[in-house]
Design a protein around this motif. Sequence first.
Motif, short mmCIF file in Angstrom:
data_model
loop_
_atom_site.label_atom_id
_atom_site.label_comp_id
_atom_site.label_asym_id
_atom_site.label_seq_id
_atom_site.Cartn_x
_atom_site.Cartn_y
_atom_site.Cartn_z
N MET A 5 -12.44 18.59 10.54
CA MET A 5 -11.38 18.31 11.67
C MET A 5 -10.32 18.56 10.57
O MET A 5 -9.34 19.53 11.09
N CYS A 6 -9.53 18.58 9.47
CA CYS A 6 -8.61 19.05 8.45
C CYS A 6 -8.72 20.72 8.65
O CYS A 6 -7.62 21.70 8.89
N ILE A 7 -9.80 21.36 8.58
CA ILE A 7 -10.26 22.90 9.02
C ILE A 7 -9.47 23.69 10.46
O ILE A 7 -8.91 23.82 11.06
N ARG A 10 -6.44 22.56 11.01
CA ARG A 10 -5.29 23.86 10.66
C ARG A 10 -5.05 25.03 11.63
O ARG A 10 -4.17 25.62 12.05
N TYR A 11 -6.42 24.60 12.45
CA TYR A 11 -6.32 26.40 13.43
C TYR A 11 -5.89 25.75 14.73
O TYR A 11 -5.16 26.63 15.41
N LEU A 12 -5.25 24.46 14.70
CA LEU A 12 -4.92 24.45 16.29
C LEU A 12 -3.33 24.48 15.63
O LEU A 12 -2.76 24.98 16.59
N GLN A 13 -3.44 24.06 14.80
CA GLN A 13 -1.55 24.37 14.34
C GLN A 13 -1.66 25.61 14.89
O GLN A 13 0.56 26.95 14.52
N PHE A 14 -2.33 26.81 13.95
CA PHE A 14 -2.02 28.02 14.23
C PHE A 14 -2.36 28.33 15.48
O PHE A 14 -0.45 29.27 15.47
N ILE A 15 -2.87 27.92 16.27
CA ILE A 15 -2.54 28.42 17.77
C ILE A 15 -1.46 28.06 18.21
O ILE A 15 -1.02 28.90 19.05
N GLU A 262 -1.61 23.28 1.33
CA GLU A 262 -2.88 24.36 0.63
C GLU A 262 -2.89 23.77 -0.49
O GLU A 262 -4.11 23.46 -1.48
N MET A 263 -1.50 23.57 -1.43
CA MET A 263 -2.03 22.73 -3.12
C MET A 263 -2.82 21.17 -2.82
O MET A 263 -2.95 20.83 -3.90
N ASP A 264 -1.64 20.79 -2.08
CA ASP A 264 -1.38 19.41 -2.45
C ASP A 264 -2.07 18.95 -0.68
O ASP A 264 -0.82 17.77 -0.25
N ASP A 265 -2.91 18.26 -0.11
CA ASP A 265 -2.87 17.68 1.72
C ASP A 265 -2.67 16.66 1.30
O ASP A 265 -2.72 16.46 2.31
#
Length: 299
Positions: A5-7, A10-15, A262-265
Motif C-alpha cells: 500500500m505504501c508503494i 508513492r506511485y499515486l503521489q508521483f503520478i 524515505e528515512m522514516d515513514d
Amino acid sequence: VGSEMCIRDRYLQFIISFIMLTVGTVIAAYALESFLIPNTILDGGVTGISIIVSKVTNIPLSILVLLINIPFVYVGFRNLGKGFLVRTIYTMGLFSLCLNLFHNVEPLTEQILLATVFGGVLLGVGVGLIIHFGGCVDGTESVAIVISKKTSLSVGQVVLCFNLIIYTVAGFIFGLDRALYSLLTYFITFKVIDFVSEGLEQAKAALIVTSNGTALAEEIYKRLGRTVTFIKGQGLISGDKEVLYCVLTRIEIFELKKIVEEMDDRAFITILEVSEVIGEHIKSTKKIKKVHQNIKNLN
C-alpha cells in the motif's frame, strides 16, 4: 500488505505530482503568450531575460528559455538533488514546448492593464502549482539560494534585486511604462504564487518528530545543505522522540518531504511560517564543516 500500500501510494503521489506539474506549466506558458508577451510585459528571472533577448534578436523564446536556464538548473541540481533535476527537466521541456504551441495564439486582450492583471494572476497560478509540486521553470531561485548561503541577503532579496535589474534594462529598451507594468505583474504573480502554494513564503520552518533523528539530520544536510537543531521530546504514547528544527526555502520543502518519507515513514512533519530570519542561517561554509562532528557528539 502495508508495504504494498505504501508503494502504491508513492506511485499515486508521483503520478499526481506530474499531472499537476503539467497543468501548472501549461497555464504559465498560456499566460505569457496570450497576455504578457504580446503586450511587451515581462516576467522576472530567466524568463524575463529570454523575453528581452527574443524581442531584440527574434530568436524563439522557447529555445532561449531552455538554453539560458541550463547553468541555473545545474546549480539547482548541485543543491537540491536528482529529484529536483528530473522534475525541472520535465517542466522546463514542457514549458518550452507550450510556449512554442501558444506562440501563434491570438492575444486575449490588447488593453495593457487587463493584460497585466490577468496575465499576472494566471502566471502566478501556474508557477504556484509548479513550485508546490517540486518543479521549476525558472532557475533564478536555485541560484538565489546559493548566494543567500554565502551572503547576508535572503533568497527573496536576491530574486528582487535580480528582477529589478531586468526591469531597468527593459525600461531602456521598451520604455518606462512597460517596465512599470512588468514590475506590477511581478508583484501580482508573487502574491498569487503565495496563495496557490498555501501561503508559502521564501523562508519556512520544519518541525520533524522522529525516532531516527541522527540519520535523518545527516541526510538533510547531505541533500539540501541544511543543518538542523535537535530537541528532545517525549510522546505520551510513543515515548522518547527527537524533534528536528530546520529553516529552509519554499522550493526545498518538496525535497525535504521526500527525504523524511524515505528515512522514516512514521515521522511527523509540521511546516511553519517564518516571517523573518535574523542572524546567520547556514551562511558560513566553515561552520557547516562542524556539523558532522556535532552530530557524532550527540551519539
